[in-house]
Write a protein that holds these residues in place. Structure first.
Motif, PDB file in Angstrom:
ATOM      1  N   GLY A 230      -5.394  10.005  -0.661  1.00  0.00           N
ATOM      2  CA  GLY A 230      -5.778   9.580   0.681  1.00  0.00           C
ATOM      3  C   GLY A 230      -7.175   8.993   0.718  1.00  0.00           C
ATOM      4  N   VAL A 231      -8.114   9.618  -0.001  1.00  0.00           N
ATOM      5  CA  VAL A 231      -9.492   9.108  -0.044  1.00  0.00           C
ATOM      6  C   VAL A 231      -9.523   7.701  -0.644  1.00  0.00           C
ATOM      7  N   ALA A 232      -8.818   7.516  -1.758  1.00  0.00           N
ATOM      8  CA  ALA A 232      -8.805   6.207  -2.412  1.00  0.00           C
ATOM      9  C   ALA A 232      -8.102   5.161  -1.560  1.00  0.00           C
ATOM     10  N   SER A 233      -7.057   5.561  -0.852  1.00  0.00           N
ATOM     11  CA  SER A 233      -6.312   4.613  -0.016  1.00  0.00           C
ATOM     12  C   SER A 233      -7.183   4.080   1.116  1.00  0.00           C
ATOM     13  N   ILE A 234      -7.950   4.958   1.741  1.00  0.00           N
ATOM     14  CA  ILE A 234      -8.830   4.489   2.820  1.00  0.00           C
ATOM     15  C   ILE A 234      -9.991   3.696   2.242  1.00  0.00           C
TER      16      ILE A 234
ATOM     17  N   ALA B 163      -1.811  19.236  -4.784  1.00  0.00           N
ATOM     18  CA  ALA B 163      -2.340  18.955  -3.450  1.00  0.00           C
ATOM     19  C   ALA B 163      -3.754  18.385  -3.530  1.00  0.00           C
ATOM     20  N   LEU B 164      -4.543  18.852  -4.500  1.00  0.00           N
ATOM     21  CA  LEU B 164      -5.881  18.290  -4.722  1.00  0.00           C
ATOM     22  C   LEU B 164      -5.785  16.798  -5.020  1.00  0.00           C
ATOM     23  N   GLY B 165      -4.837  16.435  -5.900  1.00  0.00           N
ATOM     24  CA  GLY B 165      -4.633  15.022  -6.221  1.00  0.00           C
ATOM     25  C   GLY B 165      -4.211  14.218  -5.000  1.00  0.00           C
ATOM     26  N   LEU B 166      -3.359  14.804  -4.151  1.00  0.00           N
ATOM     27  CA  LEU B 166      -2.915  14.097  -2.944  1.00  0.00           C
ATOM     28  C   LEU B 166      -4.084  13.807  -2.012  1.00  0.00           C
ATOM     29  N   ALA B 167      -5.001  14.769  -1.881  1.00  0.00           N
ATOM     30  CA  ALA B 167      -6.157  14.544  -1.015  1.00  0.00           C
ATOM     31  C   ALA B 167      -6.962  13.334  -1.469  1.00  0.00           C
ATOM     32  N   PHE B 168      -7.114  13.185  -2.796  1.00  0.00           N
ATOM     33  CA  PHE B 168      -7.892  12.049  -3.293  1.00  0.00           C
ATOM     34  C   PHE B 168      -7.079  10.760  -3.312  1.00  0.00           C
TER      35      PHE B 168
ATOM     36  N   LEU C  45       0.829  -1.204   0.000  1.00  0.00           N
ATOM     37  CA  LEU C  45       0.000   0.000   0.000  1.00  0.00           C
ATOM     38  C   LEU C  45       0.863   1.254   0.000  1.00  0.00           C
ATOM     39  N   LEU C  46       1.898   1.264   0.794  1.00  0.00           N
ATOM     40  CA  LEU C  46       2.790   2.425   0.836  1.00  0.00           C
ATOM     41  C   LEU C  46       3.434   2.656  -0.533  1.00  0.00           C
ATOM     42  N   ALA C  47       3.830   1.572  -1.192  1.00  0.00           N
ATOM     43  CA  ALA C  47       4.412   1.702  -2.532  1.00  0.00           C
ATOM     44  C   ALA C  47       3.388   2.243  -3.520  1.00  0.00           C
ATOM     45  N   ALA C  48       2.140   1.774  -3.412  1.00  0.00           N
ATOM     46  CA  ALA C  48       1.078   2.275  -4.300  1.00  0.00           C
ATOM     47  C   ALA C  48       0.867   3.770  -4.093  1.00  0.00           C
ATOM     48  N   ILE C  49       0.881   4.209  -2.829  1.00  0.00           N
ATOM     49  CA  ILE C  49       0.721   5.632  -2.536  1.00  0.00           C
ATOM     50  C   ILE C  49       1.874   6.433  -3.133  1.00  0.00           C
TER      51      ILE C  49
ATOM     52  N   VAL D 170      -2.692  17.779   4.939  1.00  0.00           N
ATOM     53  CA  VAL D 170      -3.019  17.151   6.223  1.00  0.00           C
ATOM     54  C   VAL D 170      -4.024  16.022   6.019  1.00  0.00           C
ATOM     55  N   VAL D 171      -5.024  16.258   5.162  1.00  0.00           N
ATOM     56  CA  VAL D 171      -6.007  15.213   4.874  1.00  0.00           C
ATOM     57  C   VAL D 171      -5.329  13.999   4.261  1.00  0.00           C
ATOM     58  N   PHE D 172      -4.419  14.243   3.317  1.00  0.00           N
ATOM     59  CA  PHE D 172      -3.679  13.146   2.690  1.00  0.00           C
ATOM     60  C   PHE D 172      -2.892  12.360   3.730  1.00  0.00           C
ATOM     61  N   ALA D 173      -2.192  13.072   4.607  1.00  0.00           N
ATOM     62  CA  ALA D 173      -1.371  12.397   5.613  1.00  0.00           C
ATOM     63  C   ALA D 173      -2.228  11.581   6.578  1.00  0.00           C
ATOM     64  N   LEU D 174      -3.342  12.159   7.033  1.00  0.00           N
ATOM     65  CA  LEU D 174      -4.185  11.455   8.001  1.00  0.00           C
ATOM     66  C   LEU D 174      -4.857  10.230   7.388  1.00  0.00           C
ATOM     67  N   LEU D 175      -5.414  10.390   6.187  1.00  0.00           N
ATOM     68  CA  LEU D 175      -6.104   9.269   5.549  1.00  0.00           C
ATOM     69  C   LEU D 175      -5.117   8.171   5.152  1.00  0.00           C
ATOM     70  N   SER D 176      -3.953   8.553   4.662  1.00  0.00           N
ATOM     71  CA  SER D 176      -2.953   7.554   4.292  1.00  0.00           C
ATOM     72  C   SER D 176      -2.464   6.794   5.522  1.00  0.00           C
ATOM     73  N   ALA D 177      -2.228   7.519   6.612  1.00  0.00           N
ATOM     74  CA  ALA D 177      -1.789   6.864   7.851  1.00  0.00           C
ATOM     75  C   ALA D 177      -2.865   5.906   8.362  1.00  0.00           C
TER      76      ALA D 177
END
Length: 525
Positions: free
Chosen positions: A172-176, A165-170, A124-128, A240-247
């Protein structure tokens, strides 16, 4: 850990490099095309100010966003690119994550990888990381496009970073989402729903109640005000959203059993229905999720444009120069322009569904299910015919759903019954939609590994059709889009010769596809 991560990144790139290239070329190329055309079209302060005065309307802001600094070259570029970017960049993030997480898990690849000395979180980390690299490449491409036409570097940097940054937020959304649902199609559905929600919240917030804008990732991007009174701090919200959702996704992945999900469907009926035991029933179940997702997207877009049809018509009738930008052309009425633009958007969504639905056939092959089904008395041609019949019915369903919602909401908004015009305009685009379905079939049957390339052709055709007229692209470039070959219904009559050409090309793709499918090896991995 670093060695494992490097290995998994290389694996993801080895198996999915084409998808990354297609997305980067499609989005970056769309921006480059937009920038190049606008530079020539708005080459004086007078023209720039005239454009800015024309697009200051609530209905237009609901569609493209409230662009700060619209009276600058950078602001015009952002406004023209805004609608497409609102969907393309987030969906790219969702697509890349879905391909490298749940899809690999469904095909059994993740279980094989974890059987070695790879930790549960590494894939998952590699995919991110791969998705992040793709977003960085998009950011660089956007910045280079702006820099090439003399947009101030600070403005270009802020806009490009806000899109990244918009792409990073999504991501995180897709990862969760990949941890919550059981299948890759569920990740797509979850992501598409989040994109639609973000678009609607941003649109309503821009024209009615501004606090709603801050609930949308698209609103965060907009609030940087890259070409006006700049604000850099909104960039931190999606980060921040990306970091929290990815974590959170990594924490769940470290504990979740392979193949399981936090949101599971209830137990199914132990006895399949009579219809589900038929070839058509099986095919419909395969395409059900994709059909529902694209139908929902089409309904959302149609409802949005229909609900603001009246103010759009008034804006165009009050400023005829807007007709060209809205797809109507010189001399077109405001209503005709709105109908033309919306019919094109619905056709683009229908063609997108066709390409993805045919792409699901590749998943059937990669998973081994196709080989099992053909091991009995089913012929290859009969299996393919049933699948394509369901896809064809799905295309009609997607277009009917969008058309019905737009006809109802548009008629309510304008006070004019536009049902007949909507039906006729959407029907006129069917040959172009069918062409993309035929092309996807040919690639699946003859060169299945290159399925992602169909999306590149689709993206090029969509960009040319959507932006070509307003950007005064050359006729030779416009002719490359099947949608543009149809004409501009209902403003212009459909070109019968081009309809015949597209129909013939579609038939040729299907005939060649059936011939290739009968001969090639299955599975072809």
């Amino acid at each position: 850990m670093s060695g494992q991560l490097t290995t998994m990144v290389r694996v993801h790139l080895r198996t999915g490099w084409l998808a990354v290239v297609v997305w980067v070329v499609a989005v970056g190329g769309s921006m480059a095309l937009t920038v190049s055309a606008i530079q020539d079209l708005y080459d004086s302060p007078e023209k720039i100010h005239s454009y800015a005065a024309a697009v200051r309307d609530d209905a237009l802001m609901m569609i493209n966003g409230k662009i700060a600094g619209i009276d600058s070259l950078g602001g015009i570029i952002a406004n023209e690119f805004g609608f497409m970017a609102s969907f393309a960049i987030p969906f790219m993030a969702v697509s890349l994550i879905a391909r490298t997480t749940r899809k690999n898990e469904e095909l059994g690849r993740l279980e094989a990888v974890l059987a070695g000395r790879i930790s549960r979180t590494t894939p998952l980390l590699a995919a991110i990381l791969v998705a992040v690299v793709a977003e960085v490449m998009i950011t660089v491409a956007l910045f280079a496009s702006f820099a090439g036409v003399g947009v101030p570097g600070r403005d270009a940097a802020l806009y490009s970073l806000s899109m990244g940054a918009l792409g990073l937020a999504f991501i995180g959304v897709a990862s969760i989402a990949a941890q919550l649902v059981e299948h890759a199609r569920g990740v797509y559905a979850f992501g598409l729903g989040a994109i639609i929600a973000a678009y609607v919240l941003r649109g309503i917030g821009d024209v009615q109640w501004s606090p709603l804008t801050w609930l949308s990732p698209l609103g965060w991007q907009e609030q940087t005000r890259a070409f006006g009174n700049q604000r850099w701090w909104p960039l931190f919200i999606p980060l921040v959203v990306f970091a929290l959702l990815s974590a959170a996704a990594l924490a769940i992945a470290s504990r979740r059993d392979v193949g399981s999900a936090l949101l599971r469907v209830g137990a199914a009926d132990p006895h399949a229905s009579r219809f589900l035991r038929t070839p058509f029933g099986v095919a419909l179940r395969c395409h059900r999720g994709s059909l529902l997702g694209w139908s929902a997207a089409t309904v959302a877009v149609a409802g949005t444009f229909g609900s603001v049809a009246k103010p759009l018509v008034n804006a165009i009738d009050g400023n005829p120069s807007l007709a060209s930008a809205m797809g109507g052309g010189a001399g077109a009425t405001g209503l005709d322009s709105v109908l033309a633009m919306t019919a094109l958007l619905l056709a683009l969504l229908g063609a997108g569904y066709a390409v993805q639905a045919v792409g699901l056939l590749r998943a059937e092959e990669s998973s081994g299910r196709l080989e099992a089904r053909l091991s009995g008395d089913r012929s290859r041609s009969s299996w393919l015919s049933v699948q394509l019949a369901v896809v064809g019915a799905g295309i009609v369903a997607v277009l009917v759903a969008g058309g019905a919602v737009f006809a109802a909401s548009g008629s309510w908004s304008t006070g004019v019954n536009i049902t007949q015009q909507v039906v006729r305009s959407i029907t006129d685009f069917l040959p172009a939609v069918a062409f993309f379905g035929g092309l996807a079939v040919l690639v699946f049957t003859a060169a299945p590994r290159w399925g992602s390339a169909v999306w590149l052709v689709y993206a090029a055709g969509a960009v040319i059709a959507y932006l070509g007229d307003s950007l005064n692209l050359a006729g030779a470039v416009l002719a490359l889009s099947p949608f543009h070959l149809i004409g501009n219904p209902p403003v212009e009559a459909v070109d019968a010769g081009n309809v015949i050409l597209l129909t013939a090309l579609t038939a040729a793709c299907l005939v060649a596809g059936y011939a290739s499918f009968r001969r090639r090896g299955i599975p072809q991995v």
